[in-house]
Design an enzyme around this catalytic site. Structure first.
Site, PDB file in Angstrom:
ATOM      1  N   HIS A 190     -28.992  33.497  15.682  1.00 29.95           N
ATOM      2  CA  HIS A 190     -28.651  32.094  15.443  1.00 29.95           C
ATOM      3  C   HIS A 190     -27.311  31.942  14.724  1.00 29.95           C
ATOM      4  O   HIS A 190     -26.735  30.864  14.721  1.00 29.95           O
ATOM      5  CB  HIS A 190     -29.765  31.390  14.652  1.00 29.95           C
ATOM      6  CG  HIS A 190     -29.881  31.825  13.225  1.00 29.95           C
ATOM      7  ND1 HIS A 190     -30.800  32.755  12.795  1.00 29.95           N
ATOM      8  CD2 HIS A 190     -29.204  31.455  12.120  1.00 29.95           C
ATOM      9  CE1 HIS A 190     -30.683  32.927  11.496  1.00 29.95           C
ATOM     10  NE2 HIS A 190     -29.713  32.151  11.061  1.00 29.95           N
TER      11      HIS A 190
ATOM     12  N   ASP B  28     -34.104  37.350  17.149  1.00 31.31           N
ATOM     13  CA  ASP B  28     -33.077  36.747  16.287  1.00 31.31           C
ATOM     14  C   ASP B  28     -32.089  37.790  15.757  1.00 31.31           C
ATOM     15  O   ASP B  28     -31.732  37.790  14.580  1.00 31.31           O
ATOM     16  CB  ASP B  28     -33.726  35.997  15.114  1.00 31.31           C
ATOM     17  CG  ASP B  28     -32.779  34.968  14.502  1.00 31.31           C
ATOM     18  OD1 ASP B  28     -31.668  34.793  15.037  1.00 31.31           O
ATOM     19  OD2 ASP B  28     -33.143  34.345  13.483  1.00 31.31           O
TER      20      ASP B  28
ATOM     21  N   SER C 130     -28.057  34.793   6.195  1.00 32.12           N
ATOM     22  CA  SER C 130     -28.552  35.153   7.522  1.00 32.12           C
ATOM     23  C   SER C 130     -27.809  36.373   8.052  1.00 32.12           C
ATOM     24  O   SER C 130     -26.575  36.395   8.073  1.00 32.12           O
ATOM     25  CB  SER C 130     -28.354  33.991   8.498  1.00 32.12           C
ATOM     26  OG  SER C 130     -29.409  33.087   8.423  1.00 32.12           O
TER      27      SER C 130
END
Length: 595
Positions: free
Chosen positions: A176, A207, A285
């Site tokens: 993402h 992911d 992230s």
């Protein structure tokens, strides 16, 4: 994080304060400030910085200090919607002056002052993790598709996240973090240069994304991260990354509090995941999670946001990471995680087990439905009881032994396989035990969870904009709460319907561009198209082909809720050209439907 911060006022100066008494000064400093400590998670050693008026900005940032607020005049930078980890420590300040040499000058009155202070040399501070230099900051410019106006894209925006260098001149981050990327750049720790990166693979289900940099200078002086084994419960983990609010590296720590099959928000899948007792905030992230030996045991990727919970973050563990890497090395691209292609029911009720012919010592789960597009649909049947998968017995609640004292859902065994692999499945059918070698494949959803970077498909005739439904489409039309706000019929297909063919799609009239020819149809929005001129609609490409080749006098569309749309064929085609010109639409059909 939930505590209110109060500003501390300056203590009124009294005559007693003029006396340079070390104990009084220390007590005053303690009452008006907080300690600023730099902790090395590997050695559990702590370096304190006390009684310093001014600390270099870069040094404070390296130690995880608070950054001054910075506001730009341009459009605010948008960060990725997933959540990451951050740690921030308040900077202690003292009321005493320190000269450039780090010494405290003696008072003019000859009063003995405290021993001279020495400002620590920042380059001598012990590094937190030996592999910390392999952590990079990821800068990405995104250009998302516009599902409301599928012939164009949305305005581009920028985001920042984290990543880390692994073997083979590659960098891992979250999928993402680089979704719908236009440009990706990487910056190493302590460097002032951003290097252009190339996206090698994006694993939407897990992911994870893999990047590389062609510039040889980027790889100089950096050792790749080494992967460690799957941690146990209560093992310490240290998450490193670049959370929002600072340009330098930040470190936070926690312990593994749970290990189970998790729902991956971005991938809309369920895979093995680690839960840690530390919050994960935007910017972390893609950052690595290290164990106490400095080896990577996971990637930070999401957190749980709820009013009843605090400090719950999630990490992608090494088995999932290694599956992604080996999949890329084996196939030259990302092929995904296979599934068994069945929906099953627990067999915990004794009456249910006896009615289906299970012996007292037999355990398993009952097959409810089978995906028509899955290879196993040719051998398995509804009401079969799956007893084991690849020799591992399945319990009545659908779990299998994992480690000592732990059990996990048997889908974990399936996720360890690769697309195209075979597995031995033992089932009970009519009180007989049967064994099948089943070829595993990826999931074919009727409403896909991702469009995998491709622009959305569309077709326009007489102002009617036809589109194929996907989860990004629903999210674009109805927001993050699309599962509550989208039409019930579409949600039912999204949650329960199964594709009968690999190329089957749910086609809807997304909107009607108002014109004289479509008077009375203006309010049709996101309604499914079931048939055209009496023939069922299989997908959007089939619909476009049928309309373009129609020689009948009228175009008749059968919609959900027993609605019909009838247009004169010749007039509809003539009106389409004017509507395209009015709305500056370059083509009545998307490029993928032209081939």
């Amino acid at each position: 994080m939930g505590e209110n911060k109060r500003k501390r006022g300056r203590k009124p100066k009294t005559p007693a304060d003029d006396n340079t008494n070390s104990a009084a000064v220390a007590a005053a400093a303690t009452s008006t400030s907080m300690d600023f400590q730099y902790t090395n998670p590997t050695t559990a050693a702590s370096v304190s910085v006390n009684d310093i008026v001014s600390i270099p900005a870069t040094a404070a940032s390296d130690l995880g200090g608070n950054q001054p607020s910075r506001r730009g005049r341009g459009r605010p930078r948008k960060i990725e919607e997933q959540l990451e980890i951050v740690v921030s420590s308040p900077q202690r300040r003292s009321s005493r002056h320190v000269d450039q040499n780090g010494d405290v000058p003696h008072s003019a009155a000859g009063v003995v002052s405290e021993p001279p202070l020495t400002v620590p040399r920042w380059e001598s501070v012990v590094r937190v993790v030996p592999s910390m230099d392999a952590v990079v900051k990821v800068f990405c410019v995104h250009t998302e598709p516009n599902f409301s106006l599928p012939w164009q894209r949305k305005r581009q925006y920028s985001s920042s996240s984290s990543g880390f260098i692994v073997g083979g001149r590659r960098v891992l981050t979250n999928a993402h973090s680089v979704e719908h990327h236009t440009q990706v750049k990487l910056k190493k720790r302590g460097s002032d240069t951003k290097y252009l990166a190339t996206v090698l693979a994006i694993g939407t289900e897990c992911d994870i994304a893999m990047l590389t940099v062609s510039d040889d200078e980027f790889w100089e002086g950096v050792s790749p991260v080494e992967f460690g084994d799957l941690p146990a419960l209560q093992d310490a983990v240290t998450v490193v990354g670049y959370p929002i609010g600072g340009d330098t590296i930040s470190v936070t720590s926690g312990v593994v509090s749970r290990m189970e099959i998790l729902s991956y928000v971005h991938g809309s899948t369920e895979l093995l995941g680690l839960q840690i007792d530390a919050a994960i905030n935007s910017g972390n992230s893609g950052g690595p999670a290290f164990n106490d030996k400095g080896k990577c045991v996971g990637i930070a990727f999401q957190s749980l946001k709820h009013e009843d919970v605090e400090n719950i973050g999630y990490v992608i563990p090494t088995p999932v990471i290694m599956h992604f890497i080996k999949d890329y090395e084996k196939n030259g691209t990302y092929t995904g995680f296979p599934i068994l292609g069945v929906e099953w029911q627990k067999m915990e009720n004794p009456d249910l087990r006896s009615s289906i012919g299970m012996a007292p010592d037999q355990k398993g789960v009952r097959i409810r439905r089978i995906e028509p597009t899955a290879p196993e649909s040719h051998v398995l049947r509804p009401s079969d009881v799956i007893l084991s998968f690849d020799g591992v017995n399945i319990a009545n609640d659908g779990t299998v032994p994992f480690r000592h004292g732990e059990r996990i859902g048997f889908s974990y065994l399936v996720s360890q396989k690769y697309t195209g692999d075979t597995a031995l499945v033992k089932v009970l059918r009519n009180s007989k035990i049967l064994e099948y070698n089943i070829k595993l494949s990826t999931h074919k959803r009727l409403i896909p969870a991702h469009i995998k970077g491709r622009p959305p498909s569309y077709y326009i005739i007489a102002g009617f904009v036809f589109s194929a439904v996907s989860v990004p489409y629903l999210r674009s039309e109805y927001g993050k709460e699309y599962e509550f706000d989208a039409p019930v019929k579409l949600l039912d297909k999204h949650l329960h319907a199964m594709a009968q063919a690999v190329d089957e799609q749910v086609v809807v009239v997304s909107q009607v561009l108002v014109a004289d020819i479509n008077i009375g149809y203006e309010d049709i929005v996101n309604t499914q198209v079931l048939a055209f001129n009496g023939k069922p609609i299989k997908n959007l490409k089939t619909l476009a082909s049928m309309v373009e080749s129609c020689n009948e006098e009228y175009l008749k569309f059968n919609l959900e809720y027993d609605q019909i749309v009838v247009l004169q064929t010749k007039t509809a085609r003539e009106a389409t050209l004017d509507i395209l010109a009015t709305h500056c639409i370059p083509s009545a059909v998307s490029n993928d439907l032209k081939t």
